[in-house]
Scaffold this motif. Structure first.
Motif, short mmCIF file in Angstrom:
data_model
loop_
_atom_site.label_atom_id
_atom_site.label_comp_id
_atom_site.label_asym_id
_atom_site.label_seq_id
_atom_site.Cartn_x
_atom_site.Cartn_y
_atom_site.Cartn_z
N GLY A 15 -32.49 -31.80 -21.68
CA GLY A 15 -31.23 -32.27 -21.09
C GLY A 15 -31.13 -31.89 -19.63
O GLY A 15 -31.38 -30.73 -19.27
N SER A 16 -30.77 -32.87 -18.79
CA SER A 16 -30.78 -32.64 -17.33
C SER A 16 -29.38 -32.71 -16.73
O SER A 16 -29.23 -32.97 -15.53
CB SER A 16 -31.67 -33.69 -16.67
N GLU A 40 -35.59 -35.24 -20.41
CA GLU A 40 -34.31 -35.97 -20.45
C GLU A 40 -34.52 -37.30 -21.15
O GLU A 40 -35.40 -38.07 -20.76
CB GLU A 40 -33.81 -36.16 -19.01
N THR A 96 -20.63 -43.80 -19.68
CA THR A 96 -20.65 -43.11 -20.97
C THR A 96 -20.73 -44.14 -22.10
O THR A 96 -20.45 -45.32 -21.89
CB THR A 96 -19.40 -42.24 -21.20
N SER A 118 -26.37 -40.80 -21.22
CA SER A 118 -27.82 -40.62 -21.36
C SER A 118 -28.50 -41.06 -20.07
O SER A 118 -28.80 -42.24 -19.89
CB SER A 118 -28.35 -41.44 -22.54
N ASN A 119 -28.72 -40.11 -19.19
CA ASN A 119 -29.35 -40.40 -17.89
C ASN A 119 -29.71 -39.07 -17.25
O ASN A 119 -29.14 -38.04 -17.62
CB ASN A 119 -28.35 -41.14 -16.99
N MET A 123 -23.59 -36.37 -17.95
CA MET A 123 -22.22 -36.73 -17.56
C MET A 123 -21.91 -36.29 -16.13
O MET A 123 -20.96 -36.77 -15.52
CB MET A 123 -21.22 -36.06 -18.50
N GLY A 124 -22.73 -35.34 -15.65
CA GLY A 124 -22.51 -34.83 -14.29
C GLY A 124 -22.80 -35.87 -13.22
O GLY A 124 -22.52 -35.64 -12.04
N HIS A 126 -21.29 -38.72 -13.48
CA HIS A 126 -20.13 -39.62 -13.63
C HIS A 126 -18.80 -38.86 -13.59
O HIS A 126 -17.76 -39.47 -13.66
CB HIS A 126 -20.23 -40.35 -14.98
N ALA A 130 -13.78 -31.74 -11.19
CA ALA A 130 -12.77 -30.68 -11.13
C ALA A 130 -13.36 -29.40 -11.71
O ALA A 130 -13.92 -29.41 -12.81
CB ALA A 130 -11.52 -31.09 -11.91
N LEU A 232 -37.34 -38.24 -25.31
CA LEU A 232 -36.43 -37.79 -26.37
C LEU A 232 -37.05 -36.60 -27.10
O LEU A 232 -38.09 -36.74 -27.74
CB LEU A 232 -36.22 -38.93 -27.37
N VAL A 233 -36.41 -35.45 -27.01
CA VAL A 233 -36.89 -34.30 -27.79
C VAL A 233 -36.35 -34.46 -29.21
O VAL A 233 -35.15 -34.51 -29.43
CB VAL A 233 -36.45 -32.96 -27.15
N ALA A 267 -29.94 -28.09 -23.86
CA ALA A 267 -28.75 -28.34 -23.03
C ALA A 267 -28.41 -29.82 -23.15
O ALA A 267 -28.34 -30.55 -22.17
CB ALA A 267 -29.05 -27.96 -21.58
N ALA A 268 -28.22 -30.26 -24.40
CA ALA A 268 -28.20 -31.70 -24.70
C ALA A 268 -26.80 -32.21 -25.04
O ALA A 268 -26.67 -33.18 -25.79
CB ALA A 268 -29.18 -31.99 -25.84
P1 FAD Z 1 -24.44 -33.41 -20.05
O1 FAD Z 1 -24.05 -33.59 -18.63
O2 FAD Z 1 -23.75 -34.22 -21.07
O3 FAD Z 1 -26.02 -33.63 -20.15
C1 FAD Z 1 -26.70 -33.56 -21.37
C2 FAD Z 1 -27.99 -34.35 -21.21
O4 FAD Z 1 -28.82 -34.13 -22.35
C3 FAD Z 1 -27.76 -35.87 -21.15
O5 FAD Z 1 -28.32 -36.38 -19.96
C4 FAD Z 1 -28.47 -36.40 -22.39
O6 FAD Z 1 -29.06 -37.67 -22.18
C5 FAD Z 1 -29.52 -35.34 -22.65
N1 FAD Z 1 -30.00 -35.29 -24.04
C6 FAD Z 1 -29.25 -35.30 -25.17
N2 FAD Z 1 -30.04 -35.23 -26.25
C7 FAD Z 1 -31.33 -35.16 -25.81
C8 FAD Z 1 -32.59 -35.07 -26.47
N3 FAD Z 1 -32.68 -34.97 -27.79
N4 FAD Z 1 -33.72 -35.07 -25.71
C9 FAD Z 1 -33.64 -35.14 -24.34
N5 FAD Z 1 -32.46 -35.21 -23.67
C10 FAD Z 1 -31.31 -35.22 -24.40
N6 FAD Z 1 -15.99 -31.83 -16.52
C11 FAD Z 1 -15.35 -30.98 -15.70
O7 FAD Z 1 -15.52 -29.76 -15.79
N7 FAD Z 1 -14.51 -31.45 -14.73
C12 FAD Z 1 -14.24 -32.77 -14.58
O8 FAD Z 1 -13.47 -33.15 -13.70
C13 FAD Z 1 -14.89 -33.68 -15.47
N8 FAD Z 1 -14.64 -35.00 -15.39
C14 FAD Z 1 -15.38 -35.86 -16.13
C15 FAD Z 1 -15.17 -37.24 -15.94
C16 FAD Z 1 -16.00 -38.15 -16.59
C17 FAD Z 1 -15.80 -39.62 -16.37
C18 FAD Z 1 -17.05 -37.68 -17.44
C19 FAD Z 1 -17.99 -38.64 -18.11
C20 FAD Z 1 -17.21 -36.31 -17.68
C21 FAD Z 1 -16.36 -35.40 -17.04
N9 FAD Z 1 -16.50 -34.02 -17.22
C22 FAD Z 1 -15.81 -33.16 -16.42
C23 FAD Z 1 -17.42 -33.46 -18.20
C24 FAD Z 1 -18.71 -32.98 -17.51
O9 FAD Z 1 -19.38 -34.06 -16.94
C25 FAD Z 1 -19.54 -32.23 -18.53
O10 FAD Z 1 -18.81 -31.06 -18.87
C26 FAD Z 1 -20.90 -31.80 -18.00
O11 FAD Z 1 -21.66 -32.89 -17.54
C27 FAD Z 1 -21.66 -31.08 -19.13
O12 FAD Z 1 -22.93 -30.72 -18.67
P2 FAD Z 1 -24.14 -30.53 -19.69
O13 FAD Z 1 -25.35 -30.27 -18.87
O14 FAD Z 1 -23.80 -29.49 -20.68
O15 FAD Z 1 -24.24 -31.90 -20.51
#
Ligand code: FAD
Length: 511
Positions: A15-16, A40, A96, A118-119, A123-124, A126, A130, A232-233, A267-268
């Motif tokens: 996960g990236s 990723e 999303t 999934s990119n 979600m970071g 998009h 905040a 895909l892991v 970190a998925a």
């Molecule tokens: P993610 O960013 O969700 O990344 C996880 C990654 O893992 C994804 O790219 C996914 O494709 C990958 N993955 C999943 N399964 C697998 C697998 N089996 N193998 C390989 N890769 C995999 N948060 C805030 O704190 N403040 C805000 O203002 C805010 N606003 C938001 C507004 C929008 C429109 C959106 C969409 C989200 C918002 N968020 C906000 C939430 C924030 O984006 C997330 O909290 C943050 O991105 C989480 O980070 P992460 O690395 O844990 O997970």
């Protein structure tokens, strides 16, 4: 090497998004000799990889990048603004995709708009960016050095508080809200500008932080770090209670590869991190449990007296499009006695249709979003199925979720507080605040939560290492054990920093 995948690394990160990127960054800074693969499932949609789509100037290219993030089987149209969703509608935000099935079981509240991205950048790429700090009982007591971690997390995310300082009426909005809410609050819990992972470039344009900012040049220049997209892991390989590698499917040609690793970080996201652990046969009792989303109440107000305010001149001279959804973002922090967090955003258009002849002064329409802390329960959970599969061929996800009586009370109190905020600002727009469909916050927490002891109520220790498993770590909002109401990414990145330092220590034994 086999194709795009190394045969052996020291650390495999799954996960990236911002938290996977945090592991890459901290390991690049503190243990650059470690070989790291960042895997990723989604495509690379931006250059540099992991940057926020809002930094793409061309609107069509931006929309294309959003669509490419919407998973293998997007099943619904998207909407730009949470305010456009009325209770009962099922729409994803751009970039999303909604959990297609299993988001709600009959007779339960479920989470009708549970969503993922999934990119590269997750979600970071998009998000709204905040980054408030948790306060009072939102804070995580089991984690030593929590404040230092939050400070480092702000550095990695590039958090500022002045990117929108000159937005028309921003100070006035805060003055009125402070008058209503600041009485009796500690200094850090008073109304203030919202910390945002946004900065202004030398030319004055806005730069939104995504995983690219978290990576920084130190990761991009690290020859020992490899980022593989469309990977895909499917399983973490575990031998004698120790992570020993991952099994990855190359989504470009459906080949399957095994990568040996001393440590694996999952970190998925909050739905798919427990999914991958489940698929790998790692099933501690708390896995997927204590799921909590922040029920979101929204309302809007028109700032009274705006036409006669000195800022009106500046607002009138503001070219169209300079104000946007995040202009003048203010924050009403969480306190235990009012267990919600307020995000206040000035808009250049109303989220609720006004009279056709009405052309509001930019910045004078204020969108109010109140996020509620959930009443935590083990029964609220993500479940998985060994026989049913999702669109990626992983165990199908089903959500079991209910609002308790206490949750309904909290929501009613949030509605009352948001009405007070609207009245303090001027004239409320619309009759009543409304509750968005559950899952709208996009802040899902608790599913791989940390704890001080391995007592069955947590999945990992304060360093994010899965209990009873050497070299296996989890990251993301799912690690957060408290019912935080504030936006969680800053906290999740702070916890990932601590976890990454532990990975670096652990890997020393292998050198
Ligand atoms: P993610 O960013 O969700 O990344 C996880 C990654 O893992 C994804 O790219 C996914 O494709 C990958 N993955 C999943 N399964 C697998 C697998 N089996 N193998 C390989 N890769 C995999 N948060 C805030 O704190 N403040 C805000 O203002 C805010 N606003 C938001 C507004 C929008 C429109 C959106 C969409 C989200 C918002 N968020 C906000 C939430 C924030 O984006 C997330 O909290 C943050 O991105 C989480 O980070 P992460 O690395 O844990 O997970």
């Amino acid at each position: 090497m086999s194709g795009r995948f190394p045969d052996q690394v020291d650390v495999a990160i799954v996960g990236s998004g911002p938290t996977g990127a945090t592991y890459a960054r901290v390991l690049s800074e503190e243990a650059p000799h470690l070989r790291v693969a960042l895997l990723e499932v989604g495509p690379t949609i931006t250059d540099p990889p992991g940057s926020h789509v809002k930094n793409i100037a061309d609107l069509q290219a931006c929309a294309r990048a959003q669509r490419r993030s919407e998973g293998p089987a997007p099943d619904s149209a998207t909407i730009d603004n949470p305010g456009q969703v009325r209770a009962g509608m099922r729409r994803a935000r751009p970039g999303t995709w909604l959990l297609p099935d299993g988001a709600a079981v009959d007779g339960e509240d479920g989470m009708p708009v549970a969503a993922m991205s999934s990119n590269v950048g997750g979600m970071g790429a998009h998000w709204t960016a905040a980054c408030p700090s948790p306060g009072e009982s939102e804070r995580i007591r089991a984690v030593e050095g929590f404040d230092e971690l939050l400070t480092q997390a702000k550095r990695l995310l590039g958090v500022t508080t002045d990117a929108f300082e000159t937005a028309p009426f921003a100070q006035e909005v805060r003055r009125r809200l402070a008058g209503e809410f600041d009485g009796g609050r500690a200094l850090d819990r008073r109304v203030q500008p919202m910390p945002l992972a946004v900065h202004r470039r030398a030319d004055g344009s806005l730069a939104w932080s995504g995983s690219d900012v978290v990576f920084g040049d130190v990761s991009r220049d690290n020859p020992n770090l490899t980022l593989v997209d469309e990977a895909l892991v499917r399983r973490v390989a575990v031998k004698d209670a120790q992570a020993v590698g991952v099994e990855v499917e190359d989504r470009t040609d459906a080949t399957v590869h095994r990568i040996r690793a001393h440590a694996v970080v999952v970190a998925a996201d909050s739905l798919r991190t427990p999914q991958l652990l489940w698929a790998s046969g790692v099933r501690p009792p708390a896995l997927g449990r204590y799921l909590n989303d922040q029920a979101q109440v929204v309302f809007a107000a028109r700032l009274s007296g705006a036409a006669d305010h000195p800022d009106a001149v500046r607002a009138a001279g503001t070219p169209a499009g300079v104000l946007d959804e995040q202009s003048g973002v203010s924050w009403v922090p969480y306190v235990d006695t009012a267990p919600f967090h307020g995000q206040v955003m000035q808009l250049d258009a109303s989220p609720i249709p006004l009279a056709e002849t009405d052309d509001p002064i930019p910045g004078s329409i204020v969108g109010l979003g109140w996020f509620c802390a959930k009443d935590l329960r083990a029964e609220d959970r993500v479940e998985f199925h060994d026989l049913e599969r999702d669109a990626y061929g992983m165990p199908a996800i089903r959500i079991r979720y209910r609002l308790t009586e206490r949750d309904h009370e909290t929501i009613a109190r949030a509605k009352a507080q948001i009405r007070r905020a609207a009245a303090a600002l001027g004239e409320p727009i619309g009759d009543e605040p409304f509750l968005l469909p559950l899952g709208s916050s996009l802040h899902y927490q608790g599913t791989v939560r940390l704890g001080a002891d391995d007592d069955g109520t947590s999945v990992c220790d304060p360093n994010s290492r899965v209990w009873g498993h050497a070299g296996l770590y989890v990251a993301g909002n799912g690690v957060i054990p408290t019912a935080i109401a504030c936006n969680p990414t800053l906290t999740a990145v702070a916890l990932a920093i601590r976890g990454a330092r532990d990975v670096a220590r652990y890997c020393k034994d292998w050198l």
